[in-house]
Write an enzyme that holds these catalytic residues in place. Structure first.
Site, PDB file in Angstrom:
ATOM      1  N   ASP A  17     -11.948  -9.194  -1.197  1.00  0.00           N
ATOM      2  CA  ASP A  17     -11.132  -8.875  -0.280  1.00  0.00           C
ATOM      3  C   ASP A  17      -9.661  -9.769  -1.148  1.00  0.00           C
ATOM      4  OD1 ASP A  17      -9.776  -8.832   2.437  1.00  0.00           O
ATOM      5  OD2 ASP A  17      -9.942 -11.304   1.711  1.00  0.00           O
TER       6      ASP A  17
ATOM      7  N   ASP B 191      -6.014 -10.623   1.344  1.00  0.00           N
ATOM      8  CA  ASP B 191      -5.466 -11.132   1.953  1.00  0.00           C
ATOM      9  C   ASP B 191      -7.048 -12.756   2.527  1.00  0.00           C
ATOM     10  OD1 ASP B 191      -3.599  -9.939   2.004  1.00  0.00           O
ATOM     11  OD2 ASP B 191      -3.938  -9.291   4.372  1.00  0.00           O
TER      12      ASP B 191
HETATM   13  P1  B16 Z   1      -1.955  -4.285   7.295  1.00  0.00           P
HETATM   14  P2  B16 Z   1      -8.107  -8.135   4.027  1.00  0.00           P
HETATM   15  C1  B16 Z   1      -6.873  -7.758   5.981  1.00  0.00           C
HETATM   16  O1  B16 Z   1      -6.704  -8.077   4.716  1.00  0.00           O
HETATM   17  C2  B16 Z   1      -6.054  -8.930   6.943  1.00  0.00           C
HETATM   18  O2  B16 Z   1      -6.968 -10.188   6.624  1.00  0.00           O
HETATM   19  C3  B16 Z   1      -5.527  -8.667   8.240  1.00  0.00           C
HETATM   20  O3  B16 Z   1      -5.052  -9.938   8.849  1.00  0.00           O
HETATM   21  C4  B16 Z   1      -4.805  -7.613   8.829  1.00  0.00           C
HETATM   22  O4  B16 Z   1      -4.410  -7.242   9.560  1.00  0.00           O
HETATM   23  C5  B16 Z   1      -5.285  -6.578   7.797  1.00  0.00           C
HETATM   24  O5  B16 Z   1      -5.903  -6.410   6.412  1.00  0.00           O
HETATM   25  C6  B16 Z   1      -4.722  -5.360   7.564  1.00  0.00           C
HETATM   26  O6  B16 Z   1      -3.599  -5.364   7.229  1.00  0.00           O
HETATM   27  O7  B16 Z   1      -1.857  -4.960   8.324  1.00  0.00           O
HETATM   28  O8  B16 Z   1      -0.798  -5.528   6.002  1.00  0.00           O
HETATM   29  O9  B16 Z   1      -2.480  -2.551   7.097  1.00  0.00           O
HETATM   30  O10 B16 Z   1      -8.663  -9.619   4.133  1.00  0.00           O
HETATM   31  O11 B16 Z   1      -8.748  -7.260   4.073  1.00  0.00           O
HETATM   32  O12 B16 Z   1      -7.425  -8.094   2.530  1.00  0.00           O
HETATM   33 MG    MG Z   2      -9.654 -11.158   3.958  1.00  0.00          MG
END
Ligand code: B16
Ligand code: MG
Length: 212
Positions: free
Chosen positions: A9, A11
């Site tokens: 993953d 974030d």
């Molecule tokens: P975006 P991951 C996720 O990333 C985040 O944890 C989540 O908080 C966010 O809403 C989602 O990506 C979408 O992100 O707005 O940048 O498309 O943890 O799956 O890497």
């Molecule tokens: Mg994450």
């Protein structure tokens, strides 16, 4: 070796963008008069942008049209992207960098499986744009975590079956997605104690012991 590939993953695992997500959603919520705090921000981990907005709007007394919701997510993303510009290679910790390099040195295939549509931009900011063997992200999926699509896509891109890959996650939705896809999961951060994960990481470098 126990695994032939690892799917990370982004974030909360490779780097931390939590604070920027929080600030951007908070600015939107304040403008709309909706209560939002860091505890509610935790519910958005691993969840897609539009589903995150739905969770935030659960506390709203008003209902909004699909067009208004699309404008809200655009507004949040614009602010979030501005905040992401503060990120640099300094936001990749020495521990994460050294661990990734050591895992690569063992011949493991390394991929990203992230819900974020900003994945390419974030990887570029932290200096990992060309590092991974495959990147599956929010731009190439129809179902967000807890659906396993993003991890299945990443495994397919590195030509490995789920049983040969480990998924590393910090979100409960991500641990659920990994299990649903038939992957072993190493949980860390917010999801560390998730009982569905096979491994519970105290620190990112613990992967060096698991992936032996
Ligand atoms: P975006 P991951 C996720 O990333 C985040 O944890 C989540 O908080 C966010 O809403 C989602 O990506 C979408 O992100 O707005 O940048 O498309 O943890 O799956 O890497
Ligand atoms: Mg994450």
């Amino acid at each position: 070796m126990r695994y032939q590939g690892i799917i990370f993953d982004l974030d909360g695992v490779i780097c931390s963008t939590d604070e920027y997500h929080y600030q951007a959603w908070k600015a939107l919520s304040d403008r709309l008069g909706i209560p939002f705090d860091r505890e509610r921000n935790n519910l958005l981990r691993g969840v897609s942008r539009m589903e995150s907005l739905s969770i935030i709007l659960e506390k709203s007394e008003k209902t909004y049209t699909a067009e208004e919701k699309a404008a809200f997510t655009d507004e949040k993303n614009e602010l979030y992207r501005k905040l992401l510009c503060q990120m640099s290679t300094a936001d990749l910790s020495a521990e994460v960098r050294a661990t990734l390099e050591a895992l690569r040195g063992r011949g493991l295939k390394l991929a990203i499986g992230s819900s974020s549509r900003n994945t390419p931009f974030i990887l570029e900011r932290i200096g990992l744009a060309d590092f991974f063997d495959a990147v599956a992200d929010g731009n190439c999926i129809t179902h967000s975590k807890p659906h396993p699509e993003v991890f299945l896509k990443a495994a397919d891109m590195i030509s490995l079956s789920p049983s040969h890959c480990l998924v590393v996650e910090d979100a409960h939705a991500g641990v659920e997605a990994a299990c649903a896809g038939g992957f072993d999961c190493a949980a860390m951060g917010d999801a560390r104690e998730d009982a569905r994960a096979r491994w519970h990481l105290n620190t990112f470098a613990d992967l060096l012991t698991i992936a032996e």
